[in-house]
Design a protein around this motif. Structure first.
Motif, mmCIF file in Angstrom:
data_model
loop_
_atom_site.group_PDB
_atom_site.id
_atom_site.type_symbol
_atom_site.label_atom_id
_atom_site.label_comp_id
_atom_site.label_asym_id
_atom_site.label_seq_id
_atom_site.Cartn_x
_atom_site.Cartn_y
_atom_site.Cartn_z
ATOM 1 N N ILE A 61 -86.561 2.934 33.008
ATOM 2 C CA ILE A 61 -87.181 3.630 31.875
ATOM 3 C C ILE A 61 -87.060 2.851 30.561
ATOM 4 N N HIS A 62 -85.877 2.322 30.267
ATOM 5 C CA HIS A 62 -85.669 1.682 28.955
ATOM 6 C C HIS A 62 -85.529 0.169 29.069
ATOM 7 N N GLY A 63 -85.933 -0.406 30.198
ATOM 8 C CA GLY A 63 -85.723 -1.833 30.423
ATOM 9 C C GLY A 63 -84.418 -2.031 31.186
ATOM 10 N N GLY A 271 -90.802 10.646 30.703
ATOM 11 C CA GLY A 271 -91.649 9.943 29.752
ATOM 12 C C GLY A 271 -92.753 9.096 30.333
ATOM 13 N N ARG A 272 -92.753 8.914 31.648
ATOM 14 C CA ARG A 272 -93.673 7.932 32.223
ATOM 15 C C ARG A 272 -95.138 8.238 31.904
ATOM 16 N N THR A 273 -95.483 9.509 31.846
ATOM 17 C CA THR A 273 -96.902 9.836 31.610
ATOM 18 C C THR A 273 -97.190 10.107 30.125
ATOM 19 N N GLY A 274 -96.214 9.781 29.267
ATOM 20 C CA GLY A 274 -96.453 9.924 27.829
ATOM 21 C C GLY A 274 -95.845 11.195 27.242
ATOM 22 N N THR A 275 -95.484 12.143 28.095
ATOM 23 C CA THR A 275 -94.682 13.300 27.655
ATOM 24 C C THR A 275 -93.423 13.288 28.518
ATOM 25 N N MET A 276 -92.386 13.970 28.072
ATOM 26 C CA MET A 276 -91.118 13.885 28.820
ATOM 27 C C MET A 276 -91.350 14.225 30.289
ATOM 28 N N PHE A 277 -92.096 15.329 30.535
ATOM 29 C CA PHE A 277 -92.497 15.678 31.895
ATOM 30 C C PHE A 277 -94.011 15.881 31.911
ATOM 31 N N ARG A 346 -79.401 11.015 26.104
ATOM 32 C CA ARG A 346 -78.994 10.789 24.707
ATOM 33 C C ARG A 346 -79.962 9.812 24.036
ATOM 34 N N LEU A 347 -80.382 8.775 24.765
ATOM 35 C CA LEU A 347 -81.347 7.820 24.195
ATOM 36 C C LEU A 347 -82.658 8.511 23.854
ATOM 37 N N PHE A 348 -83.116 9.389 24.763
ATOM 38 C CA PHE A 348 -84.357 10.126 24.487
ATOM 39 C C PHE A 348 -84.201 10.978 23.228
ATOM 40 N N GLU A 350 -81.935 10.599 20.699
ATOM 41 C CA GLU A 350 -81.612 9.901 19.447
ATOM 42 C C GLU A 350 -82.683 8.890 19.048
ATOM 43 N N GLU A 351 -83.269 8.213 20.022
ATOM 44 C CA GLU A 351 -84.210 7.129 19.671
ATOM 45 C C GLU A 351 -85.668 7.547 19.772
ATOM 46 N N ARG A 352 -85.948 8.659 20.351
ATOM 47 C CA ARG A 352 -87.297 9.231 20.449
ATOM 48 C C ARG A 352 -88.358 8.197 20.870
ATOM 49 N N PRO A 353 -88.151 7.552 22.031
ATOM 50 C CA PRO A 353 -89.087 6.484 22.446
ATOM 51 C C PRO A 353 -90.520 6.974 22.648
ATOM 52 N N LEU A 354 -90.673 8.247 22.997
ATOM 53 C CA LEU A 354 -92.046 8.720 23.262
ATOM 54 C C LEU A 354 -92.844 8.852 21.975
ATOM 55 N N GLU A 355 -92.215 9.345 20.928
ATOM 56 C CA GLU A 355 -92.899 9.424 19.632
ATOM 57 C C GLU A 355 -93.207 7.997 19.150
ATOM 58 N N ARG A 356 -92.209 7.119 19.289
ATOM 59 C CA ARG A 356 -92.396 5.749 18.775
ATOM 60 C C ARG A 356 -93.392 4.954 19.618
ATOM 61 N N GLY A 357 -93.634 5.402 20.852
ATOM 62 C CA GLY A 357 -94.496 4.623 21.754
ATOM 63 C C GLY A 357 -95.968 5.019 21.725
ATOM 64 N N ARG A 358 -96.333 5.954 20.852
ATOM 65 C CA ARG A 358 -97.720 6.459 20.872
ATOM 66 C C ARG A 358 -98.743 5.324 20.726
ATOM 67 N N ARG A 359 -98.501 4.428 19.751
ATOM 68 C CA ARG A 359 -99.474 3.359 19.501
ATOM 69 C C ARG A 359 -99.535 2.380 20.673
ATOM 70 N N VAL A 360 -98.387 2.117 21.258
ATOM 71 C CA VAL A 360 -98.340 1.188 22.397
ATOM 72 C C VAL A 360 -99.156 1.750 23.561
#
Ligand SMILES: Cc1ncc(COP(=O)(O)O)c(C=O)c1O
Length: 462
Positions: A61-63, A271-277, A346-348, A350-360
């Motif tokens: 998920i996070h590399g 997160g794989r499909t762009g939402t947590m589930f 905790r990473l999801f 604290e770091e909110r990768p899904l919000e930050r990944g919208r443009r990607v």
């Protein structure tokens, strides 16, 4: 013992039998020896780098080797590596549940641990079956599943699986599930998608496949215990993306006929499909959900089958009533795996990768269309979040597949390894199943190389 490449391959060739592999295909070629990884890249024994374009079987998920996850695992080794989970519990399982509760609908309040995706599904099937038995509705013994569905390789999961290539041979060993057509828009017999499927949301559709499903439910409504589906994405069936509306209608039908609904989010979760589930994109809550793969961000085997209070209560009784759920695995809720899963959550948070990944994600989808839509061998392009796929065809107008003996997907896979990618195919569907840490730069490189590989291989076989 020195683990040089030659020695590893000698042992491998002589003794190891690999999963989902015709070993004879490796008579004249070696498996790739991986000696390390970091982020999006795998490192080979001969010093090459490969983009891990399938997230190590849809799990990462996070590399690779994320510092926070590495730390959590190392710290856990100071406390507890394993203990049985029957009559015992531990803080790391409690933390996983407490953190997951922030992401799952409140109605899903009871968490059953196991250790891989197939076991999460087995648990769901047995739980749904026994729910009705415990309530005295003993005629409800059948499951309804989709063609092209994949739920794992243990025999219960195979029974509800619908990918003929994998499961046909084992049918005599399995129970017979009722089967509804898959919402496979590109190959829909009623209303084939006129253009590329994309995220399946703009398709003008009369949901004929739902009508067929409903007619099966109606005919068998007092013998069905549950319907099981992979929400929004039939992954192993060919990365088939389908509309959220399908799930809303399915939920409505299962409610109307009083049947349980199971979502298998083993591949789509985290997160794989762009939402947590994936179920969030439809706003639908099932009665049971299966989770694994990304639960530990791809580090260690762990799974959960999460259900409602109502189902849990049907098992809660005096011992002699015989309503106990007799299911468990040695490594249920393994503390090392739980510690990593908690750190992943905790990473999801604290770091909110899904919000930050919208443009990607938007870049990914746009670039897929830009690069692949003009190729005559690309029949369909579909995507959802960090998953993208192209279905390759011999004739685009007639949607005619390549003859199987051409082994187009397999050839592309082999050629991709030379280009520093892992394009593991599903038949002639080539897909990307990327981790959430992917950047626009990575995507551009991955997709450009992928196109080069496909052009070359298709050029060679035409
Ligand atoms: C949707 C789905 N369910 C279940 C499974 C089985 O998981 P596992 O391979 O961990 O048994 C998979 C694996 O790919 C899957 O994609």
């Amino acid at each position: 013992m020195r683990w040089d490449k030659k020695r590893i391959l000698e042992i491998d060739r002589r003794h190891i039998w690999h999963p989902y592999t015709q070993m004879k295909d490796y008579e004249g070629r070696d498996p790739v020896v991986i000696t390390g990884a970091r982020g999006l890249k795998l490192f080979t024994a001969d010093g090459r780098e490969l983009y891990d374009t399938i997230s190590s079987w849809w799990a990462n998920i996070h590399g690779h080797l994320h510092p926070a996850l590495n730390r959590a695992l190392a710290e856990q080794l100071e406390h507890l590596e394993h203990v049985n989970f029957s009559g015992f519990t531990h803080p790391w399982a409690a933390e996983v549940v407490e953190r997951l509760r922030a992401f799952l609908p409140a109605a899903l309040s009871r968490y059953f641990f196991s250790d891989n995706g197939s076991t999460a599904v087995e648990v769901a099937l047995k739980m749904a079956f026994q729910y009705w038995q415990n309530r005295g509705e003993t005629r409800r013994t059948r499951f309804l599943a989709l063609r092209e569905a994949y739920h794992g390789d243990t025999l219960g999961a195979v029974s509800v699986g619908g990918v003929d290539l994998f499961f046909r041979l084992y049918r005599p060993l399995t129970f017979e599930a009722l089967r509804a057509p898959a919402p496979y828009c590109y190959r829909c017999p009623e209303n084939p998608s006129p253009d590329f499927t994309r995220d399946a949301e703009d398709i003008d559709c009369n949901f004929h496949c739902v009508a067929v499903l409903e007619s099966i439910v109606k005919e068998h409504c007092d013998e069905i215990c549950a319907v099981i589906v992979e929400p929004r994405l039939l992954a192993a069936g060919g990365m088939i993306v389908y509309p959220a509306e399908y799930l809303r209608r399915l939920r409505e039908i299962t409610r109307r006929y009083g049947i349980l609904l199971i979502f298998d989010e083993v591949a789509t979760g985290f997160g794989r499909t762009g939402t947590m589930f994936a179920m969030e994109s439809a706003g639908v809550v099932p009665d049971i959900v299966c989770l694994s793969k990304g639960l530990t961000a791809g580090y260690l085997p762990l799974a959960l089958t999460v259900t409602t209070e109502e189902i849990y209560r049907a098992f809660y009784a005096d011992y002699l009533e015989g309503k106990t759920f007799y299911h468990g695995h040695t490594f249920t809720a393994n503390p090392l795996a739980c510690a990593v899963a908690a750190a992943n959550l905790r990473l999801f948070q604290e770091e909110r990768p899904l919000e930050r990944g919208r443009r990607v994600r938007e870049f990914f989808h746009r670039r897929l269309l830009e690069l692949f839509s003009g190729r005559p061998y690309v029949g369909d392009i579909r995507y959802l979040g960090y998953v993208g796929a192209v279905e390759l065809v011999r004739d685009r107008t007639g949607r005619e597949p390549f003859p199987p003996e051409k082994r187009v997907g397999f050839r592309i896979y082999m050629a991709s390894l030379e280009e520093g990618l892992v394009l593991r195919p599903l038949g002639d569907v080539i897909y990307w199943f990327l981790p959430l840490c992917v950047t626009e730069g990575d995507l551009d490189e991955i997709l450009t190389r992928s196109l080069r590989v496909m052009d070359r291989v298709i050029g060679e076989i035409s």
